[in-house]
Design a protein around this motif. Structure first.
Motif, PDB file in Angstrom:
ATOM      1  N   ILE A 197       0.834  -1.196   0.000  1.00 55.70           N
ATOM      2  CA  ILE A 197       0.000   0.000   0.000  1.00 55.70           C
ATOM      3  C   ILE A 197       0.870   1.247   0.000  1.00 55.70           C
ATOM      4  N   GLY A 198       0.367   2.303  -0.629  1.00 57.65           N
ATOM      5  CA  GLY A 198       1.089   3.563  -0.681  1.00 57.65           C
ATOM      6  C   GLY A 198       0.186   4.726  -0.325  1.00 57.65           C
ATOM      7  N   TYR A 199       0.807   5.856  -0.012  1.00 54.51           N
ATOM      8  CA  TYR A 199       0.051   7.040   0.388  1.00 54.51           C
ATOM      9  C   TYR A 199       0.697   8.281  -0.202  1.00 54.51           C
ATOM     10  N   GLN A 200      -0.122   9.139  -0.835  1.00 51.55           N
ATOM     11  CA  GLN A 200       0.330  10.404  -1.382  1.00 51.55           C
ATOM     12  C   GLN A 200       0.321  11.435  -0.250  1.00 51.55           C
ATOM     13  N   ILE A 201       1.488  11.657   0.366  1.00 59.05           N
ATOM     14  CA  ILE A 201       1.570  12.520   1.541  1.00 59.05           C
ATOM     15  C   ILE A 201       1.325  13.980   1.173  1.00 59.05           C
ATOM     16  N   VAL A 202       1.955  14.431   0.113  1.00 59.52           N
ATOM     17  CA  VAL A 202       1.788  15.801  -0.380  1.00 59.52           C
ATOM     18  C   VAL A 202       1.489  15.714  -1.872  1.00 59.52           C
ATOM     19  N   ASP A 203       0.463  16.421  -2.317  1.00 62.62           N
ATOM     20  CA  ASP A 203       0.094  16.404  -3.730  1.00 62.62           C
ATOM     21  C   ASP A 203      -0.288  17.808  -4.163  1.00 62.62           C
ATOM     22  N   GLU A 204       0.709  18.632  -4.418  1.00 61.92           N
ATOM     23  CA  GLU A 204       0.518  20.002  -4.860  1.00 61.92           C
ATOM     24  C   GLU A 204       1.088  20.146  -6.268  1.00 61.92           C
ATOM     25  N   PRO A 205       0.685  21.182  -7.017  1.00 62.59           N
ATOM     26  CA  PRO A 205       1.189  21.339  -8.380  1.00 62.59           C
ATOM     27  C   PRO A 205       2.716  21.362  -8.477  1.00 62.59           C
TER      28      PRO A 205
ATOM     29  N   LEU B 112       4.830  20.341  -5.779  1.00 57.45           N
ATOM     30  CA  LEU B 112       5.466  19.497  -4.765  1.00 57.45           C
ATOM     31  C   LEU B 112       4.663  18.211  -4.581  1.00 57.45           C
ATOM     32  N   GLN B 113       5.350  17.067  -4.767  1.00 55.26           N
ATOM     33  CA  GLN B 113       4.720  15.766  -4.570  1.00 55.26           C
ATOM     34  C   GLN B 113       5.620  14.897  -3.694  1.00 55.26           C
ATOM     35  N   LEU B 114       5.000  14.215  -2.737  1.00 59.86           N
ATOM     36  CA  LEU B 114       5.715  13.309  -1.857  1.00 59.86           C
ATOM     37  C   LEU B 114       4.826  12.103  -1.583  1.00 59.86           C
TER      38      LEU B 114
ATOM     39  N   LEU C  98       9.727  -4.155   1.758  1.00 60.59           N
ATOM     40  CA  LEU C  98      10.108  -3.060   0.870  1.00 60.59           C
ATOM     41  C   LEU C  98       9.527  -1.741   1.361  1.00 60.59           C
ATOM     42  N   LEU C  99      10.342  -0.716   1.320  1.00 68.50           N
ATOM     43  CA  LEU C  99       9.923   0.653   1.616  1.00 68.50           C
ATOM     44  C   LEU C  99      10.366   1.541   0.475  1.00 68.50           C
ATOM     45  N   GLY C 100       9.484   2.378  -0.028  1.00 70.17           N
ATOM     46  CA  GLY C 100       9.825   3.290  -1.112  1.00 70.17           C
ATOM     47  C   GLY C 100       9.333   4.695  -0.831  1.00 70.17           C
ATOM     48  N   ILE C 101      10.130   5.678  -1.175  1.00 67.41           N
ATOM     49  CA  ILE C 101       9.763   7.091  -1.024  1.00 67.41           C
ATOM     50  C   ILE C 101      10.069   7.801  -2.333  1.00 67.41           C
ATOM     51  N   ASP C 102       9.143   8.623  -2.790  1.00 65.54           N
ATOM     52  CA  ASP C 102       9.312   9.368  -4.045  1.00 65.54           C
ATOM     53  C   ASP C 102       9.011  10.840  -3.769  1.00 65.54           C
ATOM     54  N   PHE C 103       9.975  11.712  -4.101  1.00 69.94           N
ATOM     55  CA  PHE C 103       9.851  13.141  -3.813  1.00 69.94           C
ATOM     56  C   PHE C 103      10.192  13.936  -5.069  1.00 69.94           C
ATOM     57  N   ASP C 104       9.317  14.868  -5.455  1.00 69.71           N
ATOM     58  CA  ASP C 104       9.555  15.750  -6.599  1.00 69.71           C
ATOM     59  C   ASP C 104       9.182  17.179  -6.207  1.00 69.71           C
ATOM     60  N   TRP C 105      10.100  18.101  -6.464  1.00 71.52           N
ATOM     61  CA  TRP C 105       9.862  19.507  -6.133  1.00 71.52           C
ATOM     62  C   TRP C 105      10.230  20.360  -7.339  1.00 71.52           C
ATOM     63  N   SER C 106       9.230  21.006  -7.920  1.00 67.61           N
ATOM     64  CA  SER C 106       9.468  21.928  -9.030  1.00 67.61           C
ATOM     65  C   SER C 106       9.833  23.290  -8.440  1.00 67.61           C
ATOM     66  N   ILE C 107      11.130  23.561  -8.371  1.00 65.10           N
ATOM     67  CA  ILE C 107      11.613  24.797  -7.759  1.00 65.10           C
ATOM     68  C   ILE C 107      11.170  25.997  -8.581  1.00 65.10           C
ATOM     69  N   THR C 108      11.316  25.883  -9.901  1.00 62.62           N
ATOM     70  CA  THR C 108      10.818  26.882 -10.845  1.00 62.62           C
ATOM     71  C   THR C 108      10.192  26.124 -12.012  1.00 62.62           C
ATOM     72  N   ASP C 109       9.725  26.875 -13.018  1.00 59.46           N
ATOM     73  CA  ASP C 109       9.146  26.226 -14.192  1.00 59.46           C
ATOM     74  C   ASP C 109      10.174  25.371 -14.924  1.00 59.46           C
ATOM     75  N   ARG C 110      11.458  25.683 -14.760  1.00 61.66           N
ATOM     76  CA  ARG C 110      12.496  24.979 -15.510  1.00 61.66           C
ATOM     77  C   ARG C 110      13.457  24.181 -14.640  1.00 61.66           C
TER      78      ARG C 110
ATOM     79  N   LYS D   3      13.764  21.300 -11.428  1.00 55.79           N
ATOM     80  CA  LYS D   3      13.073  20.343 -10.571  1.00 55.79           C
ATOM     81  C   LYS D   3      14.081  19.513  -9.784  1.00 55.79           C
ATOM     82  N   LEU D   4      13.813  19.351  -8.487  1.00 56.53           N
ATOM     83  CA  LEU D   4      14.618  18.504  -7.613  1.00 56.53           C
ATOM     84  C   LEU D   4      13.851  17.212  -7.363  1.00 56.53           C
ATOM     85  N   THR D   5      14.520  16.062  -7.540  1.00 59.59           N
ATOM     86  CA  THR D   5      13.868  14.776  -7.327  1.00 59.59           C
ATOM     87  C   THR D   5      14.691  13.944  -6.355  1.00 59.59           C
ATOM     88  N   HIS D   6      13.984  13.097  -5.601  1.00 62.30           N
ATOM     89  CA  HIS D   6      14.679  12.153  -4.714  1.00 62.30           C
ATOM     90  C   HIS D   6      13.843  10.885  -4.617  1.00 62.30           C
ATOM     91  N   ASP D   7      14.482   9.733  -4.828  1.00 64.59           N
ATOM     92  CA  ASP D   7      13.811   8.445  -4.751  1.00 64.59           C
ATOM     93  C   ASP D   7      14.595   7.537  -3.816  1.00 64.59           C
TER      94      ASP D   7
END
Length: 317
Positions: A193-201, A203-205, A230-242, A244-248
């Motif tokens: 099972i997974g959970y979308q902790i943050v779901d903003e235009p 910022l996603q976690l 198994l544990l998985g974490i997915d993080f995406d942050w659009s700092i500006t329009d061009r 993006k910082l990602t971490h998996d």
């Protein structure tokens, strides 16, 4: 999480409350409002009507009526567009509605091998109403004077099913090969099972967890099979329009036979990938990433930690 996207409404969308019915409004003002509505730009319509209220305070009631009629027709048109899009998604064939990214560049590795070489990757995603399918593949390869000094392959397939806006079920089938880490093949299957902790235009976690089963075939011909978690974490942050910082993060903790006692695990594999994407054009991005691959109990002769620095170009299709 699938979201219905709305586009600007076509100019042909008719209003049930035409501005011509309001004869008291000056003709130039009516013409500006009609032109804004015909453009299909919702923000422009609201701006023009707000300005008209400021310059024609005696006609506020008429302008409010125009805006109300516009909003009624706008809501109906959006609902119709959403229904049409949903129907198209539900009726799409198996090979339709896929999007993807191709990646090519170079890497620098340290740990079980210390060298530089070529890296290539491919990712495909198909988003439906309830289901999302993800296919991932990557290869790192380097050869000097006829001798292979780096050879790592990875492939995975992950289907997700949305139970709600934030909760989802996942499945995972994964294959790895890295002779320099001591195994010729490693297979893993997992579900949970997974959970979308943050779901903003911008910022996603999300996080996921579940039991897993892993089979490892070592380069010396031996193999072992273990129950895992198994544990998985997915993080995406659009700092500006061009930018993006990602971490998996993907961690698989094996146990001697039980998936519940992770602390006493026989072997824990940890993969951390942090990247920075810079958009060059609508289709092309540059990416710099740093990965840490850790095995707590590697085969004899192998070290626990590898690092990989990659510089690549990504093409969206």
């Amino acid at each position: 999480m699938k979201k219905i996207a709305f586009v600007a409404l076509p100019a042909a969308v008719a209003l049930t409350h035409p501005t011509a019915a309001l004869a008291e409004l000056p003709e130039p003002v009516r013409a500006m409002i009609d032109a804004a509505i015909a453009s299909g730009d919702e923000a422009a319509v609201r701006t023009v009507i707000d300005l008209a209220k400021q310059t024609n305070p005696d006609d506020v009631d008429e302008l409010d009526a125009i805006l109300g009629g516009y909003e009624t027709d706008l809501s109906a048109a959006k609902a119709e567009a959403a229904a049409m899009e949903e129907q198209e998604i539900r009726s799409a064939g198996l090979f339709e509605n896929w999007t993807g990214k191709g990646e090519l560049g170079g890497f620098r590795a340290t740990g079980n091998s210390s060298n530089s070489g070529v890296t290539a990757g491919l990712s495909l995603t198909r988003e439906g109403i309830d289901w999302t399918h993800k296919l991932r593949a990557r290869a790192d390869y380097q050869r000097n004077n006829g001798v292979t000094s780096r050879e790592q392959y990875f492939a995975s397939y992950e289907p997700n099913y949305n139970l709600s806006d934030r909760v989802f079920l996942y499945g995972l089938a994964q294959y790895e090969r890295d002779r320099f880490q001591g195994f010729s093949a490693r297979y893993a299957v997992s579900g949970g099972i997974g959970y979308q902790i943050v779901d903003e235009p911008d910022l996603q976690l999300s996080a996921k967890a579940g039991p897993a089963y892993r089979v490892t075939e070592f380069v010396d011909g031996t193999s072992e099979s273990r129950v895992a978690a198994l544990l998985g974490i997915d993080f995406d942050w659009s700092i500006t329009d061009r930018l993006k910082l990602t971490h998996d993060t993907n961690a698989v903790a094996e146990t001697g036979g039980s998936a519940t006692v992770i602390v006493d695990s026989n072997n824990t594999s940890l993969n951390l990938v942090t990247g920075l994407n810079a958009k060059i054009s609508d289709k092309v991005s540059a990416r710099v990433s740093y990965a840490i691959e850790y095995d707590s109990n590697p085969p004899v002769g192998a070290v626990q930690t590898d690092t990989l620095s990659r510089v690549t170009l990504i093409y969206d299709f």
